[in-house]
Design an enzyme around this catalytic site. Structure first.
Site, PDB file in Angstrom:
ATOM      1  N   GLN A   1      -4.540  -1.068   9.650  1.00 34.56           N
ATOM      2  CA  GLN A   1      -4.551  -2.442   9.111  1.00 34.56           C
ATOM      3  C   GLN A   1      -5.186  -3.411  10.110  1.00 34.56           C
ATOM      4  OE1 GLN A   1      -3.741  -3.250   6.008  1.00 34.56           O
ATOM      5  NE2 GLN A   1      -3.853  -5.458   6.200  1.00 34.56           N
TER       6      GLN A   1
ATOM      7  N   ASP B   1     -10.962   3.244   4.047  1.00 34.92           N
ATOM      8  CA  ASP B   1     -11.370   1.838   4.011  1.00 34.92           C
ATOM      9  C   ASP B   1     -12.888   1.709   3.898  1.00 34.92           C
ATOM     10  OD1 ASP B   1      -9.514  -0.274   4.055  1.00 34.92           O
ATOM     11  OD2 ASP B   1      -8.972   0.140   6.146  1.00 34.92           O
TER      12      ASP B   1
ATOM     13  N   LYS C   1       0.845  -1.200   0.000  1.00 31.38           N
ATOM     14  CA  LYS C   1       0.000   0.000   0.000  1.00 31.38           C
ATOM     15  C   LYS C   1       0.881   1.251   0.000  1.00 31.38           C
ATOM     16  CE  LYS C   1      -3.794  -2.407   2.245  1.00 31.38           C
ATOM     17  NZ  LYS C   1      -4.572  -2.725   3.436  1.00 31.38           N
TER      18      LYS C   1
HETATM   19  N1  GUN Z   1      -6.817  -6.412   6.326  1.00 28.76           N
HETATM   20  C1  GUN Z   1      -7.101  -7.152   5.242  1.00 28.76           C
HETATM   21  N2  GUN Z   1      -7.727  -6.410   4.316  1.00 28.76           N
HETATM   22  C2  GUN Z   1      -7.835  -5.166   4.816  1.00 28.76           C
HETATM   23  C3  GUN Z   1      -8.371  -3.941   4.322  1.00 28.76           C
HETATM   24  O1  GUN Z   1      -8.902  -3.854   3.216  1.00 28.76           O
HETATM   25  N3  GUN Z   1      -8.264  -2.877   5.149  1.00 28.76           N
HETATM   26  C4  GUN Z   1      -7.713  -2.949   6.377  1.00 28.76           C
HETATM   27  N4  GUN Z   1      -7.672  -1.842   7.127  1.00 28.76           N
HETATM   28  N5  GUN Z   1      -7.202  -4.062   6.879  1.00 28.76           N
HETATM   29  C5  GUN Z   1      -7.263  -5.159   6.093  1.00 28.76           C
END
Ligand code: GUN
Length: 294
Positions: free
Chosen positions: A97, A120, A53
């Protein structure tokens, strides 16, 4: 035979568009969209995701702020960091995350994020906005699926859409998005009776159950578009392999178009995170006119 939906190419194209818009925004307004990521603990998969990311954020010309906290971090300390990021004008998007360590209440942390920075789309306010069809930030994976579907089909109005899986991250927001597009939406799940029969009625079939190759080829209506959200690690003849929730080669004999795993929905998620960050930066500065139409 189905055509294969190239999510990798679509995502690359989207990132290039975002990159051009980001450069233009910076040049004309001196605003550089910024994304802050917060990672708590040592989960190796989470480290890989967050690194990707951050790398892609920088690659499109956005500012990337990364915060790593150890697994013993208290909920208060994490909430204090979120609060600082909420008030930091250089940060337009905040991503904490998941999963978080067990002693931390994930819902409380997500809901502490400023909803305008919730890239998100997990904050209760954004979930609620999506449910009632108000504009807001939408969860990245379902948003990516919608982009691929619109690219394939154009107008989705009146289509029978079946989503297999009812998670808060994919199934439920996907249903809300497709309803907004005037589809007739069914959410199927582990207790659904005659799952095969329900799937066979789908013009659009979205699989998001996390069960390797559960959706059989003959569950797919001839001419349907199949979106496979599953990413399952399996071992075949001693070799590790990624497979989706759909039996790809069998389904491809029935479908008009299908996403592969890997290279389908997967690459769309981070591209949509950058899309949301760009949109959030525009909204925070009252520049809705600069936002990118879906
Ligand atoms: N963990 C796995 N996928 C995601 C996501 O799309 N966003 C976040 N914040 N954590 C994750």
């Amino acid at each position: 035979m189905a055509s294969i939906i190239d999510g990798k190419a679509f995502a690359q194209n989207l990132r290039e568009k975002i990159s051009r818009r980001t450069t233009q925004l910076k040049k004309e307004t001196d605003i550089q969209p910024g994304l802050a990521t917060v990672l708590v603990g040592e989960d190796p998969a989470s480290h890989v995701y967050v690194r990707n990311k951050n790398r892609q954020t920088k690659a499109v010309g956005m500012a990337s702020f990364h915060h790593e906290l150890d697994a013993q971090t208290s909920q208060e300390a994490l909430l204090a960091l979120v609060n600082d990021l909420n008030h930091d004008d250089a940060v337009h998007g905040i991503l904490v995350q998941l999963p978080l360590p067990e002693h931390i209440d994930s819902i409380a942390v997500i809901n502490a994020i400023d909803p305008a920075k919730d890239v998100d789309g997990f904050h209760i306010l954004n979930v609620g906005k999506l449910a009632i069809g108000e504009p807001g930030l939408v969860s990245c994976t379902p948003l990516g699926c919608l982009m691929l579907l619109k690219d394939q089909l154009g107008d989705l109005s009146g289509k029978n859409a079946v989503i297999v899986g009812r998670s808060n991250i994919v199934g439920k927001p996907m249903a809300a998005l497709l309803l907004q597009q005037h589809c007739t939406v069914t959410i199927a799940h582990s207790r659904t009776q005659d799952l095969a029969g329900v799937c066979r009625r789908a013009d659009i079939l979205v699989a998001a159950v996390g069960r390797p190759e559960m959706i059989q080829g003959d569950w797919v209506k001839p001419g349907a578009v199949v979106i496979d959200v599953g990413i399952n690690r399996v071992e075949i003849e001693g070799k590790a392999k990624l497979v989706g929730d759909v039996d790809f080669s069998a389904a491809a004999e029935h479908a008009a178009a299908i996403t592969p795993v890997p290279g389908g929905v997967g690459p769309m998620t981070i591209a949509c995170l950058l899309y949301n960050t760009y949109q959030a930066a525009c909204m925070q500065h009252g520049m809705e006119d600069r936002m990118m139409a879906l």
